[in-house]
Scaffold this motif. Structure first.
Motif: not given
Length: 252
Positions: A28-38, A142-148, A154-157
């Motif tokens: 939850n809420p979804d996979v928020i990193f990158g694009s095309g990740n189900a 690195g600090m490359d985590h996706s946050f939300g 989806n993909g909007q981190g």
């Protein structure tokens, strides 16, 4: 003797095929990193309103939403590397943490400490490389985590540029969801060409070190099938590998 080994191997194969039909879990809420990740294919643990998700995934030759998940906590991939001498396994792993999955506590990422444990022993034993992937030095480099938050799609981190410490501090203070997708060899050393069994564990801890939530997975790396001229040897090794996996799974 041949029949005994063959029957055991067929039983292992049948069990894997049956378990592979199990449903996959979402985070939850979804996979928020990158694009095309189900979403889906995660092993999820939720306690104290904190959700932790882990999964392994095909990374090479082409990144794909292929998890080879048994529906419980185990993922299966072939041994091999992305290119000769690269040291990169054909699989990667992904993790997700939601510190307020019900949206009721207001807890943010910065309110906890974390421990990621990566097993680098291919045998049935375990030997871990451990570190804090969010508040520790690795994250700050690195600090490359996706946050939300619980409404992020989806993909909007949101991420910050490497080295942007104030931006990173702002994200961990104002969000309850953090995720990433990582390659194993970035943090520990394994031989991607050999069969093995690896344990990955993610823990969320309170300020005084109390375990609040956790999830763990097993990654089974299988040797490339032997030539047809050596079927008995291959069957025997497969059975021995499965027995070692069962012992390690029980221990974990």
């Amino acid at each position: 003797m041949k029949k005994t080994i063959l029957n055991a191997l067929l039983g292992v194969t049948a069990a894997f095929l049956i378990s592979g039909a199990a449903s996959a879990a979402n985070v939850n809420p979804d996979v928020i990193f990158g694009s095309g990740n189900a979403n889906g294919g995660f092993t999820v643990g939720t306690t104290n309103n904190i959700e932790v998700g882990l999964r392994a995934k095909q990374r090479f030759p082409v990144p794909a939403n292929i998890f080879n998940y048994d529906g419980v906590d185990t993922y299966n991939f072939n041994a091999g590397e992305s290119a000769p001498g690269s040291g990169r396994p054909l699989w990667s792993f992904e993790w997700s943490i939601n510190t307020d999955v019900a949206g009721t506590s207001g807890a943010k990422v910065q309110d906890f400490t974390y421990q990621l444990r990566l097993d680098h022993d291919p045998s049935a034993g375990q030997s871990f490389t451990s570190f804090d992937p969010i508040m520790g030095p690795v994250a700050l480099l690195g600090m490359d985590h996706s946050f939300g938050d619980n409404s992020t799609l989806n993909g909007q981190g949101v991420e910050v540029a490497s080295g942007d410490a104030p931006g990173y501090a702002n994200l961990i203070a104002n969000n309850n969801v953090v995720q990433n997708s990582w390659q194993y060899q970035w943090f520990t050393v394994i031989d991607p060409l050999i069969a093995g069994l690896y344990r990955i564990q993610m823990d969320v801890l309170s300020a005084n070190g109390e375990l609040l939530s956790t999830a763990g997975i097993n990654v089974v790396v299988s040797a490339v099938p032997l030539p047809a001229a050596l079927p008995l040897y291959g069957a025997g090794m497969a059975v021995l590998g499965f027995l070692g996996w069962r012992r390690k799974q029980r221990a974990a």
